[in-house]
Design a protein around this motif. Structure first.
Motif, mmCIF file in Angstrom:
data_model
loop_
_atom_site.group_PDB
_atom_site.id
_atom_site.type_symbol
_atom_site.label_atom_id
_atom_site.label_comp_id
_atom_site.label_asym_id
_atom_site.label_seq_id
_atom_site.Cartn_x
_atom_site.Cartn_y
_atom_site.Cartn_z
ATOM 1 N N THR A 25 0.863 -1.175 0.000
ATOM 2 C CA THR A 25 0.000 0.000 0.000
ATOM 3 C C THR A 25 0.900 1.225 0.000
ATOM 4 O O THR A 25 2.137 1.120 -0.164
ATOM 5 C CB THR A 25 -0.948 0.000 1.219
ATOM 6 N N ARG A 46 2.472 -0.790 10.873
ATOM 7 C CA ARG A 46 1.055 -1.123 10.724
ATOM 8 C C ARG A 46 0.294 0.197 10.587
ATOM 9 O O ARG A 46 0.287 1.016 11.510
ATOM 10 C CB ARG A 46 0.534 -1.906 11.919
ATOM 11 N N ASP A 50 -6.005 1.359 8.152
ATOM 12 C CA ASP A 50 -6.645 0.093 7.784
ATOM 13 C C ASP A 50 -5.930 -1.152 8.294
ATOM 14 O O ASP A 50 -6.329 -2.266 7.980
ATOM 15 C CB ASP A 50 -6.787 0.000 6.259
ATOM 16 N N GLY A 51 -4.884 -0.962 9.082
ATOM 17 C CA GLY A 51 -4.181 -2.107 9.641
ATOM 18 C C GLY A 51 -3.220 -2.793 8.700
ATOM 19 O O GLY A 51 -2.651 -3.836 9.045
ATOM 20 N N SER A 52 -2.990 -2.239 7.500
ATOM 21 C CA SER A 52 -2.038 -2.829 6.561
ATOM 22 C C SER A 52 -0.637 -2.845 7.172
ATOM 23 O O SER A 52 -0.239 -1.891 7.843
ATOM 24 C CB SER A 52 -1.996 -2.034 5.252
ATOM 25 N N GLN A 157 -11.431 3.209 -0.927
ATOM 26 C CA GLN A 157 -10.925 3.609 0.379
ATOM 27 C C GLN A 157 -10.716 5.119 0.455
ATOM 28 O O GLN A 157 -11.112 5.772 1.421
ATOM 29 C CB GLN A 157 -9.610 2.895 0.688
ATOM 30 N N ARG A 168 -11.179 -1.010 4.923
ATOM 31 C CA ARG A 168 -10.009 -1.873 4.928
ATOM 32 C C ARG A 168 -9.321 -1.797 3.561
ATOM 33 O O ARG A 168 -9.809 -1.144 2.637
ATOM 34 C CB ARG A 168 -10.403 -3.304 5.257
ATOM 35 N N ARG A 169 -8.192 -2.495 3.427
ATOM 36 C CA ARG A 169 -7.396 -2.362 2.207
ATOM 37 C C ARG A 169 -7.818 -3.337 1.101
ATOM 38 O O ARG A 169 -7.708 -3.018 -0.074
ATOM 39 C CB ARG A 169 -5.901 -2.572 2.535
ATOM 40 N N ASP A 173 -12.381 -7.676 2.378
ATOM 41 C CA ASP A 173 -12.586 -7.132 3.720
ATOM 42 C C ASP A 173 -13.543 -5.942 3.696
ATOM 43 O O ASP A 173 -14.386 -5.783 4.595
ATOM 44 C CB ASP A 173 -11.255 -6.718 4.338
ATOM 45 N N GLN A 174 -13.426 -5.097 2.675
ATOM 46 C CA GLN A 174 -14.340 -3.964 2.534
ATOM 47 C C GLN A 174 -15.785 -4.442 2.411
ATOM 48 O O GLN A 174 -16.713 -3.804 2.926
ATOM 49 C CB GLN A 174 -13.969 -3.123 1.316
ATOM 50 N N GLN A 177 -17.926 -4.679 5.563
ATOM 51 C CA GLN A 177 -18.057 -3.506 6.422
ATOM 52 C C GLN A 177 -19.411 -2.808 6.349
ATOM 53 O O GLN A 177 -19.701 -1.948 7.166
ATOM 54 C CB GLN A 177 -16.938 -2.492 6.108
#
Length: 251
Positions: A25, A46, A50-52, A157, A168-169, A173-174, A177
């Motif tokens: 990313t 991190r 988005d926690g990537s 995003q 999220r990335r 996952d998106q 949501q």
């Protein structure tokens, strides 16, 4: 635990501590992150957005303390840069470009000044398509999040970030949501449509427009037709992405 902020226009986040590794990313100007591991030239981070997780060069980020990180965390995604490209003024008086969607709440931490346009905090979902259209023609870049290179989930995003909604990335996952819709006729402009890849896993996403159109990134950010089957590319004269689900997220 160490913490950091992006002081540059954007910083690439790699799969490994190697500039030739794949791009996970990008972190844009003002975005913050936790530092999970440090080496001589690289750090594994991190992203707060988005926690990537991935690796960044140590000369491309600036440390911040835990209090600053926690103060910024709840507000960092609000008040994003609204122009395709704008500028901040550094403490040395130099102009530095920042792309649309950059997090300006971090400017004061970096001793920078910004006087450009900012997305309104009370903008409604009607602004989603308008913002997405600013990216039309941007080239596809796996892991990209800017007008100079972006991918399909990066587009959704960044567009939703302007309304303070953190996605999220990855597309799969998106898709978890929001609220899934039963029929395409129930969708509204700004809703997200998700599409299956060859292995049956969601690997693509686009933003629904009026009149059965969709804006998404496929080679470049483009507008195509959308129906219950999927995305129809008029240039190729075929469907390119089979529709899996439509999801609605409320601002």
């Amino acid at each position: 635990m160490q913490y950091g902020i992006c002081p540059l226009s954007m910083v690439p986040v790699y799969q490994a501590a190697d500039g030739h590794a794949g791009l996970v990313t990008q972190v844009l100007y003002g975005e913050i992150f936790k530092v999970l591991e440090s080496r001589k030239h690289w750090s594994r981070i991190r992203a707060q957005l988005d926690g990537s997780e991935g690796w960044v060069r140590n000369n491309q980020w600036q440390p911040i303390d835990e209090k600053t990180y926690k103060d910024l965390e709840p507000v960092i995604h609000r008040g994003c840069a609204a122009d395709l490209i704008s500028h901040i003024s550094t403490k040395e008086g130099l102009l530095q470009p920042v792309p649309i969607g950059s997090s300006l709440k971090g400017a004061s931490v970096l001793s920078h000044q910004y006087e450009g346009a900012v997305f309104a905090s009370d903008a409604g979902r009607e602004s989603l398509v308008e913002t997405a259209l600013l990216y039309v023609g941007s080239p596809e870049l796996q892991g990209g999040r800017s007008p100079f290179g972006i991918d399909a989930p990066g587009l959704s995003q960044m567009v939703y970030k302007t309304l303070g909604i953190l996605l999220r990335r990855l597309p799969e996952d998106q898709a978890r949501q929001g609220t899934p819709l039963s029929f395409i006729e129930e969708s509204q402009p700004g809703d997200l449509a998700f599409f299956d890849g060859p292995d049956g896993i969601i690997d693509h996403v686009g933003i629904i427009m009026e009149g059965n159109y969709i804006i998404h990134c496929y080679g470049q950010v483009r507008i195509d037709r959308l129906d219950h089957t999927g995305i129809f590319n008029a240039e190729l004269r075929r469907y390119t992405h089979p529709l899996r689900v439509i999801v609605q997220l409320q601002p």
